[in-house]
Design a protein around this motif. Sequence first.
Motif, short mmCIF file in Angstrom:
data_model
loop_
_atom_site.label_atom_id
_atom_site.label_comp_id
_atom_site.label_asym_id
_atom_site.label_seq_id
_atom_site.Cartn_x
_atom_site.Cartn_y
_atom_site.Cartn_z
N GLN A 86 58.01 58.23 45.69
CA GLN A 86 57.35 57.38 46.69
C GLN A 86 56.22 56.57 46.05
OE1 GLN A 86 55.96 59.37 50.29
NE2 GLN A 86 57.56 60.91 50.09
N ASP A 87 55.40 57.26 45.27
CA ASP A 87 54.18 56.63 44.76
C ASP A 87 54.45 55.51 43.77
OD1 ASP A 87 52.84 58.45 46.28
OD2 ASP A 87 52.28 59.78 44.62
N PHE A 88 55.46 55.70 42.91
CA PHE A 88 55.72 54.70 41.89
C PHE A 88 56.04 53.35 42.53
CE2 PHE A 88 58.52 52.17 39.20
CZ PHE A 88 57.73 52.04 38.07
N PHE A 89 57.02 53.34 43.44
CA PHE A 89 57.40 52.08 44.07
C PHE A 89 56.25 51.50 44.90
CE2 PHE A 89 61.73 53.91 43.47
CZ PHE A 89 62.28 52.87 42.75
N ARG A 90 55.57 52.37 45.65
CA ARG A 90 54.47 51.90 46.49
C ARG A 90 53.40 51.20 45.65
NH1 ARG A 90 52.56 53.18 51.44
NH2 ARG A 90 54.09 54.86 51.66
N GLU A 91 52.95 51.88 44.61
CA GLU A 91 51.83 51.34 43.82
C GLU A 91 52.28 50.16 42.95
OE1 GLU A 91 49.15 54.34 42.19
OE2 GLU A 91 49.92 55.78 43.68
N GLU A 92 53.54 50.18 42.52
CA GLU A 92 54.07 49.04 41.77
C GLU A 92 54.10 47.80 42.65
OE1 GLU A 92 57.88 47.97 38.92
OE2 GLU A 92 58.24 49.24 40.66
N TYR A 93 54.56 47.95 43.88
CA TYR A 93 54.67 46.78 44.77
C TYR A 93 53.30 46.27 45.19
CZ TYR A 93 59.64 48.13 45.26
OH TYR A 93 60.95 48.45 45.03
N ILE A 94 52.34 47.19 45.35
CA ILE A 94 50.96 46.77 45.66
C ILE A 94 50.41 45.93 44.49
CG2 ILE A 94 48.59 47.63 45.97
CD1 ILE A 94 49.83 49.97 47.61
N LEU A 95 50.75 46.35 43.26
CA LEU A 95 50.33 45.58 42.08
C LEU A 95 51.04 44.22 42.04
CD1 LEU A 95 48.87 45.22 39.38
CD2 LEU A 95 50.67 46.60 38.29
N ASN A 96 52.33 44.19 42.35
CA ASN A 96 53.06 42.91 42.40
C ASN A 96 52.40 41.96 43.39
OD1 ASN A 96 56.22 44.73 42.33
ND2 ASN A 96 54.98 44.04 40.61
N ASN A 97 52.00 42.50 44.53
CA ASN A 97 51.34 41.67 45.55
C ASN A 97 49.99 41.16 45.06
OD1 ASN A 97 51.11 40.57 48.28
ND2 ASN A 97 49.45 42.06 48.48
N LYS A 98 49.27 42.01 44.33
CA LYS A 98 47.98 41.60 43.76
C LYS A 98 48.19 40.40 42.84
CE LYS A 98 44.25 43.18 43.64
NZ LYS A 98 43.10 42.67 44.48
#
Length: 358
Positions: A86-98
């Motif tokens: 869960q965490d990998f995809f969540r935090e990766e996508y938050i970074l992509n959005n950043k």
Amino acid sequence: MSTSAEEDVILKTIDTKGVIILNRPKALNALNLNMIRKIYPKMTEWENDPHMKMMIMKGAGEKAFCAGGDIRAVTEAGKVGDRLAQDFFREEYILNNKIGTYEIPYIAFIDGITMGGGVGLSVHGMFRVATERTLFAMPETAIGLFPDVGGGYVLPRLGGKLGIYLALTGFRLRGRDVHKAGIATHFVQSNKIPELEKTLLGLHDPKAHDIGEVIESFEAQSTDVPDSDFILQNNMDQINRLFDGHTLEEIVHNLKSDGSDWANDQLKTISKMSPTSMKVTLRQLQEGENLDLQEVLEMEYRLSQRCIEDKDFYEGVRAVLVDKDQNPKWQPPTIEGVTPQHVDWYFSPLPAERELKL
């Protein structure tokens, strides 16, 4: 330079500029959760600092910018219900959005292999500089995944049906073609990248316009690498015609009806991919065409979690990355076997507390 866990990413502030170096050259700078958790806070800190004028993202070594995310670790976690999935995809996508919403100019030197997670670290940024060593692909349908990290936003906007073609087949673009396709904003030959970086870091109080002018001047000097027509130039009519289907079945029908050697080659390629992944991917791009980046990433997070709950992602990673027998047994094994209901399930909401909200 050692690549211990402490140094898998190097963060430098140089005067009013930030530099991030993905520092796992032996792993082709593949992105893991540890790296994401260092990059995101540093980028946020720079963005909130009124003195910061720009940032550069690059990879260590000569082979890769970033060859993708640490997918093996994610599938290992998924098998045992570990939170990493869960965490990998969540935090990766938050970074992509950043990166996609970054308030200071963001420059990615995509010098070398740029796939999957590496696409997410570059393609949403203001400047993406390709070199003759750049190898771009979104090959996720071959491992039972889908072109994530905002691929559902970027690919449908490449013009015609090029994005759908790249997403379904995993076709690899190299060098100048990455620029011609619209994935990179500029092309600079690799031996000029160190000087380009030095010039950018030497700029006093640069605005986006100034950065663009510097990169363009280096692009104009990049004549050692011969220029030629876009590699898919002669196939674009076929791509736009044959990959223009509302359903995957239509696209396959178009390719079969065409009967050309090129169309048959595409059928051969597609026959190796996960049928579920391809159907999910086609819909992802069709919906993504009308969504903003945040909406796409929220949709893709649902898809990522459904991949964790389904079978093909594990089987694809086993066949391609673990056992490397290149012989995945997809479930279901045919395009016809993937029901509309199953595809709908991929796009269905997660429990409220598990949704990604940007």
